[in-house]
Scaffold this motif. Structure first.
Motif, PDB file in Angstrom:
ATOM      1  N   LEU A  72      16.064  21.838  17.637  1.00  7.69           N
ATOM      2  CA  LEU A  72      17.018  21.462  18.270  1.00  7.69           C
ATOM      3  C   LEU A  72      18.209  22.436  18.420  1.00  7.69           C
ATOM      4  CD1 LEU A  72      16.218  17.905  19.030  1.00  7.69           C
ATOM      5  CD2 LEU A  72      15.152  19.809  19.812  1.00  7.69           C
ATOM      6  N   ARG A  73      18.936  22.166  17.195  1.00 14.30           N
ATOM      7  CA  ARG A  73      20.045  23.492  17.162  1.00 14.30           C
ATOM      8  C   ARG A  73      19.598  25.146  17.448  1.00 14.30           C
ATOM      9  NH1 ARG A  73      20.835  19.908  12.636  1.00 14.30           N
ATOM     10  NH2 ARG A  73      22.270  18.585  13.305  1.00 14.30           N
ATOM     11  N   SER A 132      25.760  20.095  21.369  1.00 13.74           N
ATOM     12  CA  SER A 132      26.002  18.844  20.452  1.00 13.74           C
ATOM     13  C   SER A 132      25.031  18.067  20.177  1.00 13.74           C
ATOM     14  CB  SER A 132      27.594  17.950  20.504  1.00 13.74           C
ATOM     15  OG  SER A 132      26.877  17.045  21.607  1.00 13.74           O
ATOM     16  N   LEU A 133      24.953  17.635  19.476  1.00  7.73           N
ATOM     17  CA  LEU A 133      24.023  16.663  18.603  1.00  7.73           C
ATOM     18  C   LEU A 133      24.347  15.344  17.715  1.00  7.73           C
ATOM     19  CD1 LEU A 133      19.968  18.259  17.908  1.00  7.73           C
ATOM     20  CD2 LEU A 133      21.609  16.680  16.607  1.00  7.73           C
ATOM     21  N   VAL A 191      17.210  23.000  26.642  1.00  5.46           N
ATOM     22  CA  VAL A 191      18.401  21.675  26.203  1.00  5.46           C
ATOM     23  C   VAL A 191      19.896  22.759  25.431  1.00  5.46           C
ATOM     24  CG1 VAL A 191      18.810  21.342  23.002  1.00  5.46           C
ATOM     25  CG2 VAL A 191      16.987  21.040  24.707  1.00  5.46           C
ATOM     26  N   GLU A 192      20.213  23.665  26.088  1.00  7.17           N
ATOM     27  CA  GLU A 192      21.027  24.625  25.905  1.00  7.17           C
ATOM     28  C   GLU A 192      22.051  24.115  26.823  1.00  7.17           C
ATOM     29  OE1 GLU A 192      20.656  28.444  26.307  1.00  7.17           O
ATOM     30  OE2 GLU A 192      22.649  29.011  26.422  1.00  7.17           O
ATOM     31  N   GLN A 219      18.305  25.995  19.829  1.00  7.41           N
ATOM     32  CA  GLN A 219      18.457  26.372  21.432  1.00  7.41           C
ATOM     33  C   GLN A 219      20.017  25.529  21.515  1.00  7.41           C
ATOM     34  OE1 GLN A 219      14.561  24.407  23.319  1.00  7.41           O
ATOM     35  NE2 GLN A 219      14.274  24.054  21.089  1.00  7.41           N
ATOM     36  N   SER A 220      20.500  26.115  20.617  1.00  4.26           N
ATOM     37  CA  SER A 220      22.170  25.899  21.251  1.00  4.26           C
ATOM     38  C   SER A 220      22.737  24.575  22.311  1.00  4.26           C
ATOM     39  CB  SER A 220      22.165  26.880  22.361  1.00  4.26           C
ATOM     40  OG  SER A 220      22.292  28.125  20.836  1.00  4.26           O
ATOM     41  N   PRO A 221      22.494  23.735  21.388  1.00  2.43           N
ATOM     42  CA  PRO A 221      22.656  22.773  22.444  1.00  2.43           C
ATOM     43  C   PRO A 221      24.124  22.142  21.972  1.00  2.43           C
ATOM     44  CG  PRO A 221      22.243  21.582  20.323  1.00  2.43           C
ATOM     45  CD  PRO A 221      21.876  22.677  20.825  1.00  2.43           C
ATOM     46  N   ARG A 279      23.824  21.319  26.646  1.00  2.24           N
ATOM     47  CA  ARG A 279      23.147  19.889  26.356  1.00  2.24           C
ATOM     48  C   ARG A 279      23.690  18.658  25.146  1.00  2.24           C
ATOM     49  NH1 ARG A 279      20.251  17.795  30.705  1.00  2.24           N
ATOM     50  NH2 ARG A 279      21.295  16.140  29.885  1.00  2.24           N
ATOM     51  N   ASP A 280      24.918  17.339  25.633  1.00  2.00           N
ATOM     52  CA  ASP A 280      24.605  16.578  24.089  1.00  2.00           C
ATOM     53  C   ASP A 280      24.004  15.479  24.005  1.00  2.00           C
ATOM     54  OD1 ASP A 280      27.944  16.707  24.654  1.00  2.00           O
ATOM     55  OD2 ASP A 280      27.675  17.055  26.213  1.00  2.00           O
ATOM     56  N   LEU A 281      23.144  16.046  22.616  1.00  2.54           N
ATOM     57  CA  LEU A 281      21.254  15.414  22.369  1.00  2.54           C
ATOM     58  C   LEU A 281      22.241  14.387  22.175  1.00  2.54           C
ATOM     59  CD1 LEU A 281      19.669  18.802  21.487  1.00  2.54           C
ATOM     60  CD2 LEU A 281      19.666  17.319  23.891  1.00  2.54           C
TER      61      LEU A 281
END
Ligand code: XMP
Ligand code: MG
Length: 176
Positions: free
Chosen positions: A116-117, A123-124, A91-92, A119-121, A94-96
């Protein structure tokens, strides 16, 4: 009308209205992510029809995956937390776009997004077909909302009563 066990449900949002709104949401996502390649994260089971119909109208390159959430009781006094199951993609960076059927109290989506945040995406964003503002217990920032609805129990189009009723093209509401 739909009878499930002891409950009667009456028409609420038609299949045509759902499909028209999903096309609008997809157009918005296509514009907002024109220069990105998002990872769409559908939350099973409820989002299965919404996610499937939404992705048909996405014209941007995107990846699609599904997760489940499992409730477990926290060791602290924070109440019930949800554990994410089945996310194998990194997820790191990535734009989720998290895809949910409904945001009711908001507790589920908050738990999912916080995990999820962590895991350093890059954006979410959240896309939910339905939102019950009057039931919200935690503030949550929703980027794509299909329909704001009153605080009544709904089934159909992925949403269930006791496991039943997910398989209708319309959304129905519990008769009052
Ligand atoms: P919240 O936002 O309260 O939502 O954490 C948790 C989950 O509860 C389900 N839910 C519903 N299911 N009709 C349903 O069939 C409803 O009106 C309804 N409200 C909440 C849904 O699975 C959601 O993800
Ligand atoms: Mg759900």
């Amino acid at each position: 009308m739909l009878i499930i066990k002891d409950k009667t449900f009456v028409p609420f949002i038609t299949a045509d209205a759902i499909q028209a709104r999903i096309q609008e949401l997809a157009s918005q996502i296509n514009r907002d992510y024109a220069d990105r390649q998002p990872l769409i994260v559908g939350v099973l089971n409820g989002s299965v029809l919404f996610a499937a119909d939404l992705m048909k109208h996405l014209t941007i390159p995107c990846e699609i995956t599904f997760i489940r959430v499992k409730s477990y009781t926290a060791t602290e006094s924070t109440g019930e937390l949800k554990q994410i199951l089945g996310l194998s993609e990194p997820v790191e960076g990535r734009d989720l776009i998290v895809v949910e059927d409904i945001v009711d109290t908001g507790l589920t989506i908050c738990d999912v997004c916080n995990q999820l945040r962590a895991q350093s995406p890059a954006s979410l964003a959240i896309a939910t077909l339905l939102f019950k503002p009057a039931a919200l217990k935690k503030p949550v920032d929703l980027q794509y909302v299909g329909f704001e609805i009153e605080n009544r129990f709904v089934v159909g189009y992925g949403l269930d009563y006791d496991g039943l009723g997910r398989n209708t093209p319309d959304i129905l509401v519990l008769a009052s």
